[in-house]
Scaffold this active site. Structure first.
Site, PDB file in Angstrom:
ATOM      1  N   VAL A  25       0.815  -1.222   0.000  1.00  0.00           N
ATOM      2  CA  VAL A  25       0.000   0.000   0.000  1.00  0.00           C
ATOM      3  C   VAL A  25       0.842   1.263   0.000  1.00  0.00           C
ATOM      4  CG1 VAL A  25      -1.960  -1.110   1.105  1.00  0.00           C
ATOM      5  CG2 VAL A  25      -0.226   0.000   2.530  1.00  0.00           C
ATOM      6  N   SER A  27       5.264   2.876  -0.493  1.00  0.00           N
ATOM      7  CA  SER A  27       6.690   2.639  -0.593  1.00  0.00           C
ATOM      8  C   SER A  27       7.421   3.958  -0.520  1.00  0.00           C
ATOM      9  CB  SER A  27       7.022   1.935  -1.917  1.00  0.00           C
ATOM     10  OG  SER A  27       8.403   1.702  -2.041  1.00  0.00           O
ATOM     11  N   GLY A  28       8.591   3.948   0.099  1.00  0.00           N
ATOM     12  CA  GLY A  28       9.383   5.166   0.200  1.00  0.00           C
ATOM     13  C   GLY A  28      10.836   4.830   0.382  1.00  0.00           C
ATOM     14  N   GLY A  29      11.634   5.845   0.746  1.00  0.00           N
ATOM     15  CA  GLY A  29      13.057   5.630   0.911  1.00  0.00           C
ATOM     16  C   GLY A  29      13.368   4.668   2.042  1.00  0.00           C
ATOM     17  N   ASP A 151       8.281  15.365  12.869  1.00  0.00           N
ATOM     18  CA  ASP A 151       7.919  15.274  11.449  1.00  0.00           C
ATOM     19  C   ASP A 151       6.405  15.436  11.295  1.00  0.00           C
ATOM     20  OD1 ASP A 151       8.401  15.040   8.742  1.00  0.00           O
ATOM     21  OD2 ASP A 151       8.319  12.851   8.730  1.00  0.00           O
TER      22      ASP A 151
END
Length: 461
Positions: A25, A27-29, A151
């Site tokens: 569902v 995706s990232g670094g 963040d």
């Protein structure tokens, strides 16, 4: 390297034998997020797995690799901050190939960011004020437990089935410096999205304290009540230059809006983003304001949530032209029937100009295009897309596995949107071909529909 404290007995390891129905569902670094079903518990969960899971079941004394250390720190912070307004931790995933991950509560309705993206406007006032208050409640709990989020932004505020908010993504959480003894060295590096960072955070020597979160909360409030991204066309260099000089998102539009308690909320956001950290309120003071504002709209919350959810269910039905995956984000205001469109538009406070713009976007979104036509659009508009696409990271995340992990990291490291787009074209579009370009077109249409509509008028397809 510092040894990692084990999680409590309440968070049992979760293995593959207990899981089924895996679905990517996000995706990232950092890695990938999956939606899974626990066979014994009978409900869905989210699992965040690192791109390079390289450690097996480690004894307490074993050192962790940096990414794994961050993952375990995140899990520990989540456990310490467990409350109604913070994403719940279920345990640590221990899978094959020495993979480790965090097992978390699954939030069906995406995030505040996805809500704002698909409404293309602020939520109805009662819901907007509830979101503002629930975020403050979550942040207050963190600060009372000597943690800071570090963040805070719309994409890290997730929404459940009833559009209640919970704080997520503690990958950048740090023990608050203000809670440390003066002889202890501050931990962590500056992180977070630069548009939500306070002016002092752009200094190389800055060590974050709780006032960092307060500033981010102020910008988040602005995004919620306007439905917009702050400094949309500005890159990192411009933001880093102008924010310390006192530039902030414009409140001119907000001042024209009419809602009981809005003036108090605007005053709060402006105090939160004060240039001087010492002049910003504490999160407890923020909480007092948001509770008071919300109390004026409690009777309208049920209707506001019902209306938004009704619209979402409508657009998630098989008859809708808009593909739905509520595990990442939910879709709304993409293909409304004309008779119902005016009602929802009025309810979420569009101007007449915005109404026309939305209807234009709707007309574009309902145009049926083949993957070949989408890819041709991406090729033909290369120069203009590099120049104008601002939501590069959000789109790259949506492309998931189509963007290689190393490429994602390269894109993330680039300071300007133009440079990020050049990397996408060079490293992803060129080798990926038609399928990737078509997926990019769909993601772009979702995140920047006005740009697609404007470029569509001059493209050759």
């Amino acid at each position: 390297m510092q040894k990692m404290e084990l999680l409590s007995h309440k968070t049992e390891p979760v293995g593959d034998e207990s899981l089924e129905k895996w679905k990517l569902v996000g995706s990232g670094g950092f890695g990938r997020v999956y939606k899974v079903r626990h066979k014994d518990w009978g409900f869905d969960m989210a699992i965040k797995i690192l791109h390079d899971g390289v450690c097996s079941h480690l004894p307490h004394s074993s050192p962790l690799m940096p990414k794994e250390k961050a993952l375990y720190e995140e899990a520990n912070h989540m456990e310490k901050a467990s409350c109604e307004f913070v994403l719940r931790l279920y345990g640590i995933y221990q899978g094959p190939s020495k993979q480790h991950g965090i097992v978390m509560e699954f939030m069906e309705r995406g995030s505040v960011q996805s809500l704002l993206n698909y409404l293309s406007a602020p939520p109805p006032w009662p819901l907007a004020f509830r979101l503002a208050h629930q975020v403050a409640l979550g942040m207050n709990f963190l600060h009372k437990n000597n943690l800071m989020h570090h963040d805070l932004k719309p994409s890290n505020v997730l929404l459940n089935d009833d559009l209640n908010a919970k704080l997520a993504d503690f990958g950048l959480s740090r023990v608050s410096n203000s809670a440390l003894n003066s002889n202890r060295e501050a931990t962590g590096q500056i992180g977070g999205s630069y548009k939500y960072m306070p002016p002092e955070a752009f200094e190389a020597s800055y060590q974050p304290v709780r006032s960092f979160d307060i500033y981010s909360y102020g910008i988040l409030l602005w995004s919620i009540v306007t439905g917009k991204e702050p400094y949309q066309a500005a890159d990192y260099n411009l933001v880093a230059l102008r924010i310390p000089l006192g530039d902030r998102p414009s409140c001119e539009e907000v001042d024209q809006m009419k809602a009981e308690g809005l003036k108090e909320l605007v005053d709060l956001m402006q105090r939160c983003w004060d240039n001087m950290p010492s002049k910003r309120p504490t999160i407890k003071e923020c909480l007092e304001v948001t509770e008071n504002v919300l109390s004026k709209h409690k009777k309208g919350i049920h209707d506001a949530v019902y209306q938004v959810l009704t619209r979402l269910v409508e657009l998630e039905s098989p008859t809708s032209n808009q593909h739905s995956d509520t595990s990442v984000a939910f879709n709304c205001l993409q293909t409304p029937e004309q008779s119902e469109s005016n009602d929802i538009v009025d309810h979420v406070r569009f101007t007449q100009t915005e109404r026309s713009s939305i209807q234009d976007s709707v007309n574009v979104s309902t145009k049926v295009m083949s993957d070949t036509a989408k890819a041709k659009f991406v090729d033909d508009m290369r120069a203009k897309l590099i120049q104008n696409v601002s939501e590069v990271m959000a789109i790259a995340e949506e492309l998931g596995d189509m963007v290689h992990g190393e490429t994602y990291s390269v894109i993330e490291a680039k300071e300007t949107s133009q440079d990020k787009m050049r990397v996408l074209y060079q490293n992803t579009f060129r080798p990926g071909g038609l399928k990737v370009k078509a997926a990019f077109y769909d993601a772009l249409k979702k995140h920047q529909p006005t740009l697609v509509e404007r470029l569509g008028r001059i493209s050759s397809w």
